[in-house]
Design an enzyme around this catalytic site. Structure first.
Site, PDB file in Angstrom:
ATOM      1  N   GLU A 283      33.608 -57.922  14.142  1.00 51.76           N
ATOM      2  CA  GLU A 283      33.279 -56.641  13.509  1.00 51.76           C
ATOM      3  C   GLU A 283      31.780 -56.549  13.245  1.00 51.76           C
ATOM      4  OE1 GLU A 283      31.942 -57.561  10.482  1.00 51.76           O
ATOM      5  OE2 GLU A 283      32.669 -59.574  10.973  1.00 51.76           O
TER       6      GLU A 283
ATOM      7  N   GLU B 118      30.732 -60.761  13.625  1.00 48.69           N
ATOM      8  CA  GLU B 118      30.561 -60.252  14.990  1.00 48.69           C
ATOM      9  C   GLU B 118      31.571 -60.805  15.989  1.00 48.69           C
ATOM     10  OE1 GLU B 118      26.649 -60.593  16.637  1.00 48.69           O
ATOM     11  OE2 GLU B 118      25.645 -59.996  14.796  1.00 48.69           O
TER      12      GLU B 118
END
Length: 352
Positions: free
Chosen positions: A173, A316
């Site tokens: 994310e 991420e």
């Protein structure tokens, strides 16, 4: 697929394939359980894919990107504009997860589920629900319909992975403020007080941390999200990235694609997905033991064991990128190493 269709399509992982994979591990000429959690992960992948001959050849990481109105409460060190900057770097292959994934032979697919910045960034898929959520300390983060759209954006991404022949997925994310939304979701779904599941995120000082905990407490008290209704929780104190991730997990499970979690945000989204469809847990793998305090109780609730303990807290999808090469190594041993029978040595026995 719509949400209900995807949920109905999820079937339990194959016990037959899992048992065959366990027997294969036990037959290999090495100490029993010598590769620890990596052996368990290969068994989980076999069960998810429905066959003992696991396939890891094609891997990709979905990164859900969104902004959160809760940043207005001073719960972050950086501004909201950072979300689209990092997402843009992902689109051009320059972010941290992209560099790590390249080493692991995996593709990174960023998805705009609800960023506040520029639309249609090069290399970023556009499934934007809205330009960021609202401030949940004052009003619900999103409408219930927006929550469903975020979930279905994730399901759409899983369908894209399936069409591209992805056999092992990772998830990540990007969204400034999302450790606050994730801690709020974890607090509700786990029934734990905010201070037990909330960390300092990207470097808050003590005053900032205390403010963050209070913001979460205030939002939960105001909206009273129902842990038995994950869509209600998502809409009241969650984020579009969390919705996209939860939908991605449901979609991957429906399509029999095992998927690797990253840190707290992914774990909180997995709690939502498992609340909507408990069988989704069969298709999840934990990459690492995250630094954020809410992640480990979430992993315990999901029945998952992390393979890596390295203090990772970048997000991420970097945890998934880090795990992929370890899984490739374990799969090589699983597939090619000689058995006790082949080298004519007596096989180890489980004595406990």
């Amino acid at each position: 697929m719509k949400l209900e269709e995807a949920i109905n399509q999820v079937k339990p992982a194959s016990r037959v394939a899992a048992e065959a994979a366990r027997k294969r591990w036990d037959s290999i000429a090495k100490p029993l359980n010598g590769l620890g959690v990596l052996e368990e992960d290969i068994v989980r992948i076999a069960a998810a894919q429905g066959r003992a001959e696991v396939s890891l050849e094609k891997k990709a990481i979905a990164v859900m990107c969104a902004d959160n109105g809760i940043v207005a409460e001073g719960v972050t060190q950086t501004g909201q504009e950072v979300t689209s900057i990092v997402a843009g770097n992902m689109g051009t292959g320059q972010s941290c997860v992209c560099l790590m994934a390249a080493c692991a032979g995996a593709q990174v697919i960023p998805v705009d589920v609800g960023m506040a910045g520029e639309e249609n960034l090069p290399g970023v898929l556009n499934r934007r629900v809205a330009a960021g959520t609202r401030n949940f300390r004052k009003e619900p983060a999103m409408t219930r319909e927006q929550a469903r759209l975020a979930l279905e954006a994730g399901i759409w991404t899983a369908e894209l992975f399936s069409k591209r022949g992805i056999r092992l997925a990772g998830s990540g994310e990007m969204g400034i403020g999302n450790t606050t939304t994730s801690s709020a979701v974890a607090s509700v779904m786990l029934g734990l007080p905010p201070e037990e599941v909330t960390g300092r995120g990207a470097g808050l000082d003590t005053a900032g941390y205390q403010r963050k905990v209070q913001v979460i407490r205030d939002g939960i008290r105001l909206h009273r999200p129902d842990p038995k209704d994950p869509v209600d929780v998502l809409s009241k104190v969650g984020g579009f990235d969390l919705g996209g991730l939860a939908g991605f997990y449901i979609g991957c499970a429906a399509l029999r694609i095992p998927v690797v979690l990253d840190g707290l945000i992914c774990c909180s989204a997995a709690l939502l997905a498992a609340g909507l469809c408990p069988q989704v847990k069969d298709y999840l793998l934990a990459s690492h033991a995250p630094a954020e305090p809410g992640a480990n109780p979430a992993l315990k609730a999901l029945g998952l064991k992390p393979a890596i303990c390295a203090g990772l807290c970048l997000g991420e999808g970097t945890g998934a990128a880090a795990l992929f090469p370890l899984l490739d190594m374990a799969e090589r041993v699983y597939r090619t190493m000689s058995s006790f029978e082949e080298i004519q040595v007596e096989q180890y026995q489980h004595l406990v």
